[in-house]
Design a protein around this motif. Sequence first.
Motif, PDB file in Angstrom:
ATOM      1  N   LYS A  43      -3.649  -9.106   4.122  1.00  0.00           N
ATOM      2  CA  LYS A  43      -2.761  -9.393   2.998  1.00  0.00           C
ATOM      3  C   LYS A  43      -1.728  -8.303   2.761  1.00  0.00           C
ATOM      4  CE  LYS A  43      -6.460 -11.955   0.665  1.00  0.00           C
ATOM      5  NZ  LYS A  43      -5.882 -13.278   0.956  1.00  0.00           N
ATOM      6  N   VAL A  44      -1.732  -7.258   3.587  1.00  0.00           N
ATOM      7  CA  VAL A  44      -0.809  -6.141   3.388  1.00  0.00           C
ATOM      8  C   VAL A  44       0.592  -6.564   3.845  1.00  0.00           C
ATOM      9  CG1 VAL A  44      -0.263  -3.768   3.979  1.00  0.00           C
ATOM     10  CG2 VAL A  44      -2.651  -4.462   3.689  1.00  0.00           C
ATOM     11  N   ARG A  45       1.522  -6.623   2.900  1.00  0.00           N
ATOM     12  CA  ARG A  45       2.906  -6.992   3.228  1.00  0.00           C
ATOM     13  C   ARG A  45       3.700  -5.785   3.692  1.00  0.00           C
ATOM     14  NH1 ARG A  45       7.764  -6.736   0.842  1.00  0.00           N
ATOM     15  NH2 ARG A  45       6.936  -5.950  -1.143  1.00  0.00           N
ATOM     16  N   LYS A  46       3.474  -4.655   3.047  1.00  0.00           N
ATOM     17  CA  LYS A  46       4.245  -3.461   3.390  1.00  0.00           C
ATOM     18  C   LYS A  46       3.426  -2.229   3.056  1.00  0.00           C
ATOM     19  CE  LYS A  46       9.029  -1.853   3.216  1.00  0.00           C
ATOM     20  NZ  LYS A  46      10.384  -2.128   2.671  1.00  0.00           N
ATOM     21  N   SER A  47       3.608  -1.180   3.843  1.00  0.00           N
ATOM     22  CA  SER A  47       2.870   0.062   3.618  1.00  0.00           C
ATOM     23  C   SER A  47       3.825   1.244   3.613  1.00  0.00           C
ATOM     24  CB  SER A  47       1.803   0.273   4.695  1.00  0.00           C
ATOM     25  OG  SER A  47       0.795  -0.703   4.618  1.00  0.00           O
ATOM     26  N   TYR A  48       3.558   2.184   2.726  1.00  0.00           N
ATOM     27  CA  TYR A  48       4.304   3.447   2.663  1.00  0.00           C
ATOM     28  C   TYR A  48       3.291   4.559   2.938  1.00  0.00           C
ATOM     29  CZ  TYR A  48       7.856   0.603   0.326  1.00  0.00           C
ATOM     30  OH  TYR A  48       8.779  -0.369   0.021  1.00  0.00           O
ATOM     31  N   ARG A  49       3.243   5.017   4.181  1.00  0.00           N
ATOM     32  CA  ARG A  49       2.255   6.009   4.576  1.00  0.00           C
ATOM     33  C   ARG A  49       2.895   7.382   4.737  1.00  0.00           C
ATOM     34  NH1 ARG A  49       0.023   2.564   9.557  1.00  0.00           N
ATOM     35  NH2 ARG A  49       2.087   1.657   9.328  1.00  0.00           N
ATOM     36  N   ASP A  50       2.058   8.389   4.608  1.00  0.00           N
ATOM     37  CA  ASP A  50       2.487   9.784   4.808  1.00  0.00           C
ATOM     38  C   ASP A  50       3.600  10.198   3.843  1.00  0.00           C
ATOM     39  OD1 ASP A  50       0.696  10.165   6.977  1.00  0.00           O
ATOM     40  OD2 ASP A  50       2.099   9.151   8.311  1.00  0.00           O
ATOM     41  N   ILE A  51       3.548   9.701   2.619  1.00  0.00           N
ATOM     42  CA  ILE A  51       4.523  10.140   1.615  1.00  0.00           C
ATOM     43  C   ILE A  51       3.851  10.805   0.417  1.00  0.00           C
ATOM     44  CG2 ILE A  51       6.131   8.304   2.259  1.00  0.00           C
ATOM     45  CD1 ILE A  51       5.402   6.906  -0.375  1.00  0.00           C
ATOM     46  N   MET A  52       2.526  10.632   0.277  1.00  0.00           N
ATOM     47  CA  MET A  52       1.850  11.145  -0.911  1.00  0.00           C
ATOM     48  C   MET A  52       1.679  12.657  -0.880  1.00  0.00           C
ATOM     49  SD  MET A  52       1.416   8.701  -2.963  1.00  0.00           S
ATOM     50  CE  MET A  52       0.289   9.464  -4.125  1.00  0.00           C
TER      51      MET A  52
ATOM     52  N   CYS B 140       0.833  -1.197   0.000  1.00  0.00           N
ATOM     53  CA  CYS B 140       0.000   0.000   0.000  1.00  0.00           C
ATOM     54  C   CYS B 140       0.870   1.251   0.000  1.00  0.00           C
ATOM     55  CB  CYS B 140      -0.923   0.010   1.209  1.00  0.00           C
ATOM     56  SG  CYS B 140      -2.112  -1.339   1.239  1.00  0.00           S
ATOM     57  N   VAL B 141       0.653   2.098  -0.979  1.00  0.00           N
ATOM     58  CA  VAL B 141       1.317   3.396  -1.053  1.00  0.00           C
ATOM     59  C   VAL B 141       0.248   4.448  -0.786  1.00  0.00           C
ATOM     60  CG1 VAL B 141       2.687   4.967  -2.459  1.00  0.00           C
ATOM     61  CG2 VAL B 141       2.933   2.495  -2.752  1.00  0.00           C
ATOM     62  N   GLY B 142       0.287   5.043   0.388  1.00  0.00           N
ATOM     63  CA  GLY B 142      -0.768   5.966   0.791  1.00  0.00           C
ATOM     64  C   GLY B 142      -1.514   5.433   2.004  1.00  0.00           C
ATOM     65  N   LYS B 143      -1.830   6.329   2.935  1.00  0.00           N
ATOM     66  CA  LYS B 143      -2.434   5.919   4.210  1.00  0.00           C
ATOM     67  C   LYS B 143      -3.831   5.345   4.022  1.00  0.00           C
ATOM     68  CE  LYS B 143      -1.844   8.720   7.669  1.00  0.00           C
ATOM     69  NZ  LYS B 143      -1.975   9.900   8.550  1.00  0.00           N
ATOM     70  N   LYS B 144      -4.633   5.922   3.130  1.00  0.00           N
ATOM     71  CA  LYS B 144      -6.021   5.485   2.970  1.00  0.00           C
ATOM     72  C   LYS B 144      -6.108   4.049   2.472  1.00  0.00           C
ATOM     73  CE  LYS B 144      -8.307   8.838   4.596  1.00  0.00           C
ATOM     74  NZ  LYS B 144      -9.165   8.617   5.781  1.00  0.00           N
ATOM     75  N   GLY B 145      -5.217   3.677   1.552  1.00  0.00           N
ATOM     76  CA  GLY B 145      -5.218   2.303   1.079  1.00  0.00           C
ATOM     77  C   GLY B 145      -4.906   1.328   2.202  1.00  0.00           C
ATOM     78  N   HIS B 146      -3.953   1.693   3.064  1.00  0.00           N
ATOM     79  CA  HIS B 146      -3.609   0.832   4.202  1.00  0.00           C
ATOM     80  C   HIS B 146      -4.787   0.704   5.162  1.00  0.00           C
ATOM     81  CE1 HIS B 146      -1.271  -0.887   7.499  1.00  0.00           C
ATOM     82  NE2 HIS B 146      -1.844   0.011   8.286  1.00  0.00           N
ATOM     83  N   GLN B 147      -5.454   1.817   5.454  1.00  0.00           N
ATOM     84  CA  GLN B 147      -6.572   1.781   6.386  1.00  0.00           C
ATOM     85  C   GLN B 147      -7.722   0.921   5.875  1.00  0.00           C
ATOM     86  OE1 GLN B 147      -7.536   5.925   6.967  1.00  0.00           O
ATOM     87  NE2 GLN B 147      -5.926   6.242   8.499  1.00  0.00           N
ATOM     88  N   LEU B 148      -7.967   0.969   4.570  1.00  0.00           N
ATOM     89  CA  LEU B 148      -9.104   0.240   4.016  1.00  0.00           C
ATOM     90  C   LEU B 148      -8.793  -1.225   3.739  1.00  0.00           C
ATOM     91  CD1 LEU B 148     -10.346   2.978   1.512  1.00  0.00           C
ATOM     92  CD2 LEU B 148     -11.452   2.303   3.647  1.00  0.00           C
ATOM     93  N   LEU B 149      -7.507  -1.569   3.605  1.00  0.00           N
ATOM     94  CA  LEU B 149      -7.143  -2.933   3.212  1.00  0.00           C
ATOM     95  C   LEU B 149      -6.465  -3.743   4.310  1.00  0.00           C
ATOM     96  CD1 LEU B 149      -5.818  -2.139  -0.375  1.00  0.00           C
ATOM     97  CD2 LEU B 149      -7.890  -3.417   0.171  1.00  0.00           C
ATOM     98  N   LYS B 150      -6.127  -3.104   5.440  1.00  0.00           N
ATOM     99  CA  LYS B 150      -5.412  -3.848   6.485  1.00  0.00           C
ATOM    100  C   LYS B 150      -6.262  -4.967   7.065  1.00  0.00           C
ATOM    101  CE  LYS B 150      -6.628  -0.531  10.136  1.00  0.00           C
ATOM    102  NZ  LYS B 150      -6.090   0.406  11.151  1.00  0.00           N
TER     103      LYS B 150
END
Length: 289
Positions: free
Chosen positions: A131-140, A117-127
């Motif tokens: 299946k989330v292996r890695k997240s890149y939050r607060d970079i967009m 997930c690239v982006g916080k919203k994707g992580h929040q909705l898919l966690k």
Amino acid sequence: MASLKEVKTKIAGVKKTAQITKAMNMVAAAKLRGAQEKMESFRPYTAKFNDAMSNLSGGANTNAFPLMEERAVKAVELVVVTSDRGLCGSFNANIVKLVMKKIDEYESEGKTVSLVCVGKKGHQLLKKTGKVRKSYRDIMGNFQMFNAREIATDLTQQFLGGNSDKVEIIYGAFQSVARQVPAMSSFLPVQPVEAEENAAPKISGDYIYEPSTEEIMDVLQPLYLNVVIYHAMLEVGACEHAARMTAMDNATSACKDIVANLTVVYNKARQAAVTNELMDIVGGAEALK
């Protein structure tokens, strides 16, 4: 019926909300101009890079490159690019909806799926999928090419290590200020870039490369992957501001409608109060006769 004070308080609250949404609309419009210019200025670079990759991969032996290795697909990794902030309508939800559809398709075929997930919203909705292996939050909010390079390097290592057999990117494609649609593109293995069907024929010839085509491809392929990731992030950045601008404009219009309806309720309540007072006065006068 609500009292006059309650209705008046609601009207004041909705008006303040309308001021906030209007301000957010103006901020989104200002940010959209910069994001759209950045995205459009990068598109010619992406197109030229695709042309170079098309010319090189057309005459190269694809079996000589690990990043172009075609193998039986057992594990699929989906890169989901969304925004870090909300209040942009159904933009992020539509991307996640496409992701869930692809997960169901691949799992029905017996393949395992992991998510980056690239982006916080994707992580929040898919966690919640687990299946989330890695997240890149607060970079967009302020991403650079080195962010895309970091993501592409991680995905490449996973592919070369055999942890994934296929990698795809799902993001929001910017078509216009009023239209942003979920899109998906292949990432790994690197596919030879094909020319568009309706493209005008170009003058071509047999080129001699120094150093060899294989050496050039070894250098260009990682750069090409960086460009693909960065391009998707630019698209999502522009889409986010366009979607937020539209959402805030709709919210401001809705606030105006609510104020109009509450004003009618307020006038009715006030008229009812005046009528009751008149009836009390007339009743008291009649009683004194």
